[in-house]
Scaffold this active site. Structure first.
Site, mmCIF file in Angstrom:
data_model
loop_
_atom_site.group_PDB
_atom_site.id
_atom_site.type_symbol
_atom_site.label_atom_id
_atom_site.label_comp_id
_atom_site.label_asym_id
_atom_site.label_seq_id
_atom_site.Cartn_x
_atom_site.Cartn_y
_atom_site.Cartn_z
ATOM 1 C CG ASP A 113 -50.550 18.936 85.171
ATOM 2 O OD1 ASP A 113 -49.507 19.316 85.502
ATOM 3 O OD2 ASP A 113 -50.298 17.112 86.495
ATOM 4 C CE1 TYR A 115 -43.442 14.640 82.320
ATOM 5 C CE2 TYR A 115 -43.302 14.117 80.390
ATOM 6 C CZ TYR A 115 -43.081 14.078 81.188
ATOM 7 O OH TYR A 115 -42.558 12.757 81.398
ATOM 8 C CG HIS A 120 -40.344 16.697 85.400
ATOM 9 N ND1 HIS A 120 -40.731 16.191 86.235
ATOM 10 C CD2 HIS A 120 -41.717 16.305 85.010
ATOM 11 C CE1 HIS A 120 -41.422 15.858 86.600
ATOM 12 N NE2 HIS A 120 -42.104 15.888 85.711
ATOM 13 N NE ARG A 129 -41.323 7.536 78.728
ATOM 14 C CZ ARG A 129 -42.275 8.022 79.264
ATOM 15 N NH1 ARG A 129 -43.013 7.489 80.020
ATOM 16 N NH2 ARG A 129 -41.791 9.726 79.756
ATOM 17 C CD GLU A 186 -45.965 15.015 89.173
ATOM 18 O OE1 GLU A 186 -45.094 14.626 88.129
ATOM 19 O OE2 GLU A 186 -46.808 15.779 88.152
ATOM 20 C CD GLU A 188 -48.219 20.874 88.114
ATOM 21 O OE1 GLU A 188 -47.973 21.027 87.189
ATOM 22 O OE2 GLU A 188 -47.717 19.491 88.245
ATOM 23 C CG ASP A 220 -50.151 16.602 89.370
ATOM 24 O OD1 ASP A 220 -51.335 16.181 90.241
ATOM 25 O OD2 ASP A 220 -49.660 16.619 88.916
ATOM 26 N NE ARG A 224 -44.133 11.004 91.068
ATOM 27 C CZ ARG A 224 -43.667 11.576 89.868
ATOM 28 N NH1 ARG A 224 -45.322 11.461 89.627
ATOM 29 N NH2 ARG A 224 -43.771 12.916 90.776
ATOM 30 C CD GLN A 227 -46.876 9.865 86.874
ATOM 31 O OE1 GLN A 227 -46.850 9.667 88.378
ATOM 32 N NE2 GLN A 227 -46.116 9.834 85.831
ATOM 33 C CE LYS A 240 -48.674 12.544 87.725
ATOM 34 N NZ LYS A 240 -48.001 13.580 88.159
ATOM 35 C CB THR A 244 -54.531 18.579 92.159
ATOM 36 O OG1 THR A 244 -54.707 17.320 91.332
ATOM 37 C CG2 THR A 244 -53.615 19.699 91.230
ATOM 38 C CD GLU A 347 -37.686 15.788 88.299
ATOM 39 O OE1 GLU A 347 -38.436 16.199 88.428
ATOM 40 O OE2 GLU A 347 -36.650 16.278 87.602
#
Ligand SMILES: O=C(O)/C=C/C(=O)CC(=O)CC(=O)O
Ligand SMILES: [Ca+2]
Ligand SMILES: [Mg+2]
Length: 395
Positions: A113, A115, A120, A129, A186, A188, A220, A224, A227, A240, A244, A347
């Site tokens: 997977d 990124y 995103h 962060r 997610e 994707e 996906d 959270r 994670q 994760k 999937t 998000e």
């Protein structure tokens, strides 16, 4: 067998003669005989039956219970089969979609997977962060990815059991265990490798089409809370790996010839193995729609992705790693610049939630503009959340 004819195709149907995705299906009269089908409108062409009736050289590949033998046969075979299939569309080898069972279309080898959406990555960076740089220093120099869990890739329609695990809220002294409280999606796009590559033979950008068989949609699912506690320093793991979901249809790469689009301008010059500035446009103008319980929550644009699928394949093999038939890689969450183009709830809700509740059903659909106003559809990927199955150990 029910009769079907191309004239039955609804106006603007995204599964017309320019799409022709492959899947694996069974019929109620032969539930133990999975075989290759091709979606055409609201029907499935029994490609195995048509190939046998025509004495096609590819009949054995199409009678297989997964797409892997066809995928392994290589691009000349993919092109020849696609041309033969076009010749079978006015023949009586069709089943209505609602009368067949669709299966996981290919045997997944390794699963990676990425990124690759700058929007995103920057949004998630700010949420996970705070106080740091939104993008890590490597982000614009290489397509970041991690190896996921191939064995838990499931086909659309499979229920997703709420995962359990460790999490630690910022204010807590110690971790606790339980069903995920921040279960997310997610949106994707997935790429399925057909032609293998031996070790120590990196796949250049120009060979992308020789190796990638087709494209599908991916959800996906991501916990959270699991994670954010577990991911430092090695990256996503149990948050994760529980499931999937992929669509039941793999659309050949060639179907997107008219949908190619240039990726965003690059901030830094790229190392030669990733430099696509002189190549054909590496993006695909796929328009995704995310619905939860029937309500549209987002429309992520795949054209906004910074890294292309060709760059991701080149990067995956540049260290000398081999490729196997069935290797599968996902783009990373597709998010665009606008608030209604974000590919996950993290998000969309700026980290606050609400996240998924038990019983919620999530569906992704997508289409790309084809030639002469046609639409090229990707099969939908849908999944419903069911309650965590077992009591936590020790409870
Ligand atoms: O720690 C982070 O910045 C976030 C990592 C992810 O969520 C990984 C992931 O699945 C990437 C993606 O889909 O774009
Ligand atoms: Ca992901
Ligand atoms: Mg996953």
């Amino acid at each position: 067998m029910p009769q079907h004819h191309p004239r039955d195709l609804a106006e603007g149907d995204p599964f017309g003669p320019d799409t022709l995705p492959y899947g694996v299906f069974t019929t109620p009269d032969a539930p133990d005989r999975p075989r290759v089908g091709v979606r055409y409108g609201a029907h499935v062409l029994d490609a195995a039956a048509a190939a046998a009736a025509h004495g096609s050289a590819y009949a054995d590949l199409l009678a297989a219970p997964t797409l892997n033998p066809l995928m392994a046969a290589g691009r000349p075979a993919w092109q020849a089969v696609r041309a033969e299939v076009r010749g079978w569309l006015d023949e009586p080898y069709f089943h209505p979609l609602e009368e067949v069972t669709l299966h996981l279309p290919f045997e997944v080898a390794d699963y990676v997977d990425f990124y690759a959406s700058e929007h995103h990555a920057a949004n998630v960076g700010r949420i996970f962060r705070p106080g740091g740089e939104a993008l890590t220093p490597n982000w614009k120099h290489l397509p970041i990815g991690y190896h996921g869990r191939a064995g838990t890739v499931v086909v659309t329609g499979t229920d997703v059991v709420r995962p359990q695990g460790q999490r630690k809220a910022p204010g807590d002294d110690l971790p606790t265990f339980g069903p995920s409280l921040r279960l997310d999606i997610e949106a994707e796009v997935g790429f399925v490798v057909g032609t293998p590559a031996p070790d120590n033979t990196p796949v250049p950008l120009s060979d992308f089409r020789e190796h990638v068989f087709g494209v599908c949609l991916v959800n996906d699912w991501s916990s959270r809370d699991l994670q954010s506690w577990e991911y430092v320093p090695l990256g996503p793991f149990l948050g994760k790996s529980f499931a999937t979901s992929v669509s039941a249809w793999i659309t050949p790469l060639d179907a997107f010839d008219a949908s190619r689009t240039a990726p965003p301008a690059r901030t830094y010059p790229l190392l030669p193995y990733l430099d696509d500035s002189a190549d054909e446009p590496g993006g695909i103008d796929l328009r995704i729609e995310v619905t939860i319980n029937g309500e549209t929550v987002s429309r992520p644009p795949f054209s906004a992705m910074y890294w292309t699928a060709a760059q991701q394949l080149a990067h995956m093999t540049v260290n000398g790693a081999s490729l196997r038939t069935g290797d599968f890689y996902a783009s990373g969450t597709v998010s665009g610049p606008e608030p209604d183009q974000l590919g996950c709830l993290l998000e969309l809700t700026r980290g606050k939630g609400p996240f998924l509740a038990d019983g919620d059903e999530v569906t992704l659909t997508a289409w790309a503009p084809g030639a002469n106003g046609a639409r090229i559809g990707l099969g939908e990927v849908t999944g419903r959340i069911t309650p965590a199955r077992t009591a936590p150990p020790g409870a």
